[in-house]
Write a protein that holds these residues in place. Sequence first.
Motif, PDB file in Angstrom:
ATOM      1  N   UNK A  98       0.834  -1.196   0.000  1.00  0.00           N
ATOM      2  CA  UNK A  98       0.000   0.000   0.000  1.00  0.00           C
ATOM      3  C   UNK A  98       0.870   1.248   0.000  1.00  0.00           C
ATOM      4  N   UNK A  99       0.349   2.289  -0.603  1.00  0.00           N
ATOM      5  CA  UNK A  99       1.039   3.578  -0.549  1.00  0.00           C
ATOM      6  C   UNK A  99       0.837   4.190   0.832  1.00  0.00           C
ATOM      7  N   UNK A 100       1.625   5.192   1.145  1.00  0.00           N
ATOM      8  CA  UNK A 100       1.464   5.891   2.427  1.00  0.00           C
ATOM      9  C   UNK A 100       0.053   6.450   2.547  1.00  0.00           C
ATOM     10  N   UNK A 101      -0.489   6.961   1.461  1.00  0.00           N
ATOM     11  CA  UNK A 101      -1.846   7.516   1.496  1.00  0.00           C
ATOM     12  C   UNK A 101      -2.877   6.427   1.772  1.00  0.00           C
ATOM     13  N   UNK A 106       9.611  -8.290   7.821  1.00  0.00           N
ATOM     14  CA  UNK A 106       8.413  -7.677   8.372  1.00  0.00           C
ATOM     15  C   UNK A 106       8.727  -6.388   9.112  1.00  0.00           C
ATOM     16  N   UNK A 107      10.000  -5.985   9.132  1.00  0.00           N
ATOM     17  CA  UNK A 107      10.367  -4.749   9.800  1.00  0.00           C
ATOM     18  C   UNK A 107      10.320  -3.595   8.811  1.00  0.00           C
ATOM     19  N   UNK A 108       9.893  -2.446   9.274  1.00  0.00           N
ATOM     20  CA  UNK A 108       9.794  -1.263   8.431  1.00  0.00           C
ATOM     21  C   UNK A 108      10.825  -0.263   8.888  1.00  0.00           C
ATOM     22  N   UNK A 109      11.525   0.318   7.955  1.00  0.00           N
ATOM     23  CA  UNK A 109      12.501   1.361   8.265  1.00  0.00           C
ATOM     24  C   UNK A 109      12.206   2.564   7.384  1.00  0.00           C
ATOM     25  N   UNK A 110      12.461   3.750   7.894  1.00  0.00           N
ATOM     26  CA  UNK A 110      12.220   4.990   7.149  1.00  0.00           C
ATOM     27  C   UNK A 110      13.504   5.774   7.068  1.00  0.00           C
ATOM     28  N   UNK A 111      13.695   6.405   5.930  1.00  0.00           N
ATOM     29  CA  UNK A 111      14.773   7.380   5.798  1.00  0.00           C
ATOM     30  C   UNK A 111      14.161   8.639   5.231  1.00  0.00           C
ATOM     31  N   UNK A 112      14.690   9.777   5.629  1.00  0.00           N
ATOM     32  CA  UNK A 112      14.166  11.027   5.117  1.00  0.00           C
ATOM     33  C   UNK A 112      14.528  11.179   3.650  1.00  0.00           C
ATOM     34  N   UNK A 113      13.581  11.663   2.865  1.00  0.00           N
ATOM     35  CA  UNK A 113      13.783  11.833   1.418  1.00  0.00           C
ATOM     36  C   UNK A 113      14.667  13.035   1.154  1.00  0.00           C
ATOM     37  N   UNK A 166       1.730   8.774   8.496  1.00  0.00           N
ATOM     38  CA  UNK A 166       1.864   8.176   7.166  1.00  0.00           C
ATOM     39  C   UNK A 166       1.552   9.206   6.086  1.00  0.00           C
ATOM     40  N   UNK A 167       0.461   9.925   6.281  1.00  0.00           N
ATOM     41  CA  UNK A 167       0.000  10.879   5.274  1.00  0.00           C
ATOM     42  C   UNK A 167       0.957  12.051   5.126  1.00  0.00           C
ATOM     43  N   UNK A 168       1.466  12.549   6.226  1.00  0.00           N
ATOM     44  CA  UNK A 168       2.306  13.735   6.180  1.00  0.00           C
ATOM     45  C   UNK A 168       3.773  13.441   5.978  1.00  0.00           C
ATOM     46  N   UNK A 169       4.105  12.184   5.814  1.00  0.00           N
ATOM     47  CA  UNK A 169       5.507  11.810   5.744  1.00  0.00           C
ATOM     48  C   UNK A 169       6.099  12.117   4.376  1.00  0.00           C
ATOM     49  N   UNK A 170       7.293  12.684   4.379  1.00  0.00           N
ATOM     50  CA  UNK A 170       8.072  12.839   3.158  1.00  0.00           C
ATOM     51  C   UNK A 170       9.170  11.796   3.130  1.00  0.00           C
ATOM     52  N   UNK A 219      -2.359   3.583   3.396  1.00  0.00           N
ATOM     53  CA  UNK A 219      -2.218   3.182   4.803  1.00  0.00           C
ATOM     54  C   UNK A 219      -2.842   4.226   5.718  1.00  0.00           C
ATOM     55  N   UNK A 220      -2.626   5.491   5.398  1.00  0.00           N
ATOM     56  CA  UNK A 220      -3.212   6.565   6.188  1.00  0.00           C
ATOM     57  C   UNK A 220      -4.734   6.472   6.174  1.00  0.00           C
ATOM     58  N   UNK A 221      -5.301   6.243   4.999  1.00  0.00           N
ATOM     59  CA  UNK A 221      -6.752   6.111   4.884  1.00  0.00           C
ATOM     60  C   UNK A 221      -7.269   4.929   5.702  1.00  0.00           C
ATOM     61  N   UNK A 222      -6.552   3.804   5.666  1.00  0.00           N
ATOM     62  CA  UNK A 222      -6.971   2.626   6.427  1.00  0.00           C
ATOM     63  C   UNK A 222      -6.952   2.913   7.922  1.00  0.00           C
ATOM     64  N   UNK A 223      -5.880   3.545   8.397  1.00  0.00           N
ATOM     65  CA  UNK A 223      -5.781   3.869   9.815  1.00  0.00           C
ATOM     66  C   UNK A 223      -6.840   4.885  10.222  1.00  0.00           C
ATOM     67  N   UNK A 224      -7.166   5.802   9.327  1.00  0.00           N
ATOM     68  CA  UNK A 224      -8.212   6.789   9.616  1.00  0.00           C
ATOM     69  C   UNK A 224      -9.581   6.122   9.726  1.00  0.00           C
ATOM     70  N   UNK A 225      -9.848   5.124   8.885  1.00  0.00           N
ATOM     71  CA  UNK A 225     -11.114   4.389   8.985  1.00  0.00           C
ATOM     72  C   UNK A 225     -11.221   3.664  10.326  1.00  0.00           C
TER      73      UNK A 225
END
Length: 95
Positions: A20-23, A88-95, A76-80, A25-31
């Motif tokens: 899923x895209x960040x958007x 199964x681990x998620x890692x983020x790096x700043x764009x 998720x939504x506001x993330x750049x 995932x954000x929508x799913x969490x918002x629901x």
Amino acid sequence: MFDRLNTTRAFDAQPTWEKLTAEQRSDALDLIDTEILARREEWGHLRSREEGKTLAEGVGEVARAGRVFKYYGSREQGSNAREFYTGVKTAYTLA
């Protein structure tokens, strides 16, 4: 049994969640947040009966749970961030 079942379901859902895209995932969490907050009185009554808490405490716990989903959905939504996954681990790096 309950914890093992939920853990298995979480592992099974991970590949789909990763796609899923960040958007999305954000929508799913918002629901999820919306549903929890809409049912906070009902579920608050259950919490107070199960745990022997006051109704206000039960409703408050449910509302806080909803806000957790809202918080992570907004992250998720506001993330750049550029995302990458390792198993199964998620890692983020700043764009």
